[in-house]
Design a protein around this motif. Structure first.
Motif, short mmCIF file in Angstrom:
data_model
loop_
_atom_site.label_atom_id
_atom_site.label_comp_id
_atom_site.label_asym_id
_atom_site.label_seq_id
_atom_site.Cartn_x
_atom_site.Cartn_y
_atom_site.Cartn_z
N LEU A 204 -28.31 1.03 1.14
CA LEU A 204 -28.40 2.47 1.35
C LEU A 204 -28.18 3.18 0.02
O LEU A 204 -27.37 2.74 -0.80
N SER A 205 -28.89 4.26 -0.18
CA SER A 205 -28.70 5.04 -1.40
C SER A 205 -27.36 5.76 -1.34
O SER A 205 -27.02 6.34 -0.29
N PRO A 206 -26.57 5.76 -2.42
CA PRO A 206 -25.32 6.53 -2.43
C PRO A 206 -25.55 8.00 -2.09
O PRO A 206 -24.67 8.65 -1.52
N LYS A 207 -26.73 8.52 -2.43
CA LYS A 207 -27.03 9.93 -2.15
C LYS A 207 -27.20 10.19 -0.66
O LYS A 207 -27.25 11.35 -0.25
N ARG A 208 -27.28 9.12 0.13
CA ARG A 208 -27.41 9.28 1.58
C ARG A 208 -26.11 8.93 2.29
O ARG A 208 -26.10 8.66 3.50
N ILE A 209 -25.03 8.94 1.54
CA ILE A 209 -23.70 8.69 2.12
C ILE A 209 -22.83 9.91 1.84
O ILE A 209 -22.80 10.42 0.72
N THR A 210 -22.14 10.39 2.87
CA THR A 210 -21.28 11.56 2.73
C THR A 210 -19.88 11.21 3.23
O THR A 210 -19.72 10.65 4.31
N VAL A 211 -18.89 11.55 2.41
CA VAL A 211 -17.49 11.33 2.77
C VAL A 211 -16.84 12.68 3.02
O VAL A 211 -16.87 13.56 2.16
N SER A 212 -16.26 12.84 4.19
CA SER A 212 -15.61 14.10 4.55
C SER A 212 -14.09 13.96 4.44
O SER A 212 -13.54 12.91 4.80
N THR A 213 -13.45 15.01 3.98
CA THR A 213 -11.99 14.99 3.85
C THR A 213 -11.41 16.37 4.10
O THR A 213 -12.08 17.38 3.86
#
Length: 369
Positions: free
Chosen positions: A193-202
């Motif tokens: 998976l592309s890192p640009k298609r991963i989102t981390v919420s905090t």
């Protein structure tokens, strides 16, 4: 745990190195298990004999099992209940989109059908946000990197996953090492998976925000802001007391200067609490120097909360203030999976709230982007 997941990368590398086995065999194991999650590790081809011995004695291809997969009436949302080997359960949600149906800058958007998987990083959560059902569970335990990755393996049997959002149960940055290792696995072979298609919420764990760009470059950061000032934020998000808004904004400024990436801002719309025009102006002034996308989230009622959903008129007015006066790109999140408790803030596994949907055992609650 008696056995580790083969997707617990650090543990598998350590065992291989201690036994003199080359770690170049690890992607071969992951590819086989990803394609055949019910396999036995003896079935993985082309490994040295010593590797099979280590795998048999210390690892399982999958330590979790899919208890149920329930489709929402919207036809595009599927909620997964995943049983862990310690007896606990977590939830993940698949959300399907047709990107060509929307527009960007007034033009048809490129792309097509895609699926986003919302994954959990903990069993329960210690943040205690008053609008989120997961917070009512309290904190149970962290997931290992393998248990996080296994959610993707289970979901990939149902739909081709293109995006992953860490917006499920738990605060991802409170399980930082497992988060980093899981992202490194799913951006490598065989998941790719592309890192640009991963989102981390905090909710805003400042010390972790200060290092996440170095550890996970190009991964998207989403901040659960939900209020334009510290007082309101503390009322609805008790953990905000530990992360003052002024210091959080300073950390985000440094993050953006280093990463040169947009920041996604999540803002849940609570009637009479944070949804008035004055709040929109406060938020606009707070964010006007940032490159952000504000995502306004209609509140999904939960049994433990007295909050009410903002009216459509208030949401529209709020959006117009941010867009028109502060030139901040602002979207309103589409509600997905409400009927299966798969919508934003609804993820919670509690036997006391168990109910039946479509013949499947369904345990109520998540966030979708």
């Amino acid at each position: 745990m008696a056995f580790r997941s083969v997707f617990d990368a650090g543990a598998l590398r350590s065992e291989f190195e201690a036994s003199g086995i080359s770690t170049r065999f690890i992607p071969i194991i992951w590819k086989h298990v990803f394609q055949n999650p019910r396999c036995q590790l003896d079935e993985v081809p082309s490994l040295p004999a010593a590797a099979y011995a280590v795998l048999r004695s210390k690892f399982k291809p999958m330590t979790s099992s899919l208890s149920s997969a329930v489709d929402a009436k919207d036809g595009v949302t599927t909620k997964l209940l995943i049983h862990l080997q310690n007896g606990s359960s977590v939830e993940a949600v698949i959300m399907r989109y047709d990107t060509t149906l929307g527009k960007y800058d007034g033009k048809p958007r490129p792309g097509g059908l895609r699926s986003t998987l919302c994954v959990s990083s903990q069993v329960g959560c210690k943040m205690g946000c008053k609008f989120c059902a997961t917070g009512t569970m309290g904190f149970k335990n962290n997931l290992s990197s393998g248990e996080i990755v296994e959610q993707l393996v289970h979901a990939s049997r149902i739909s081709h996953i293109r995006n992953v959002v860490f917006m499920g149960m738990g605060e991802p940055l409170n399980n930082y090492n497992a988060l980093v290792e899981a992202v490194q696995i799913i951006t490598g072979h065989p998941f790719q998976l592309s890192p640009k298609r991963i989102t981390v919420s905090t909710v805003g764990i400042i010390h972790a925000i200060n290092k996440i760009h170095n550890d996970l470059p190009n991964v998207n950061l989403a901040i659960s802001l939900h209020a334009p000032d510290q007082e309101i934020r503390c009322q609805i998000m008790p953990a905000a007391r530990a992360f003052p808004l002024v210091k959080l904004m300073d950390a985000l400024k440094l993050y953006q200067n280093d990463s040169q990436q947009k920041i996604f801002v999540e803002y849940i719309m609570l009637d009479g609490v944070n949804d008035q025009e004055e709040h929109a102006h406060q938020l606009g002034k707070l964010l006007e120097t940032f490159k952000v996308v504000v995502n306004l989230i209609p509140f999904n009622p939960i049994a433990s909360s007295s909050f009410q959903t903002s009216t459509k008129q208030n949401v529209t007015k709020f959006q117009k203030v941010l867009r028109g006066l502060y030139n901040i790109r602002t979207t309103v999140r589409k509600q997905m999976g409400d009927d299966i408790s798969g919508a934003c803030g609804q993820l919670v596994v509690s036997l006391s709230q168990q109910r039946s949907v479509g013949g499947a055992s369904l345990l109520t609650d998540i966030e979708d982007l």
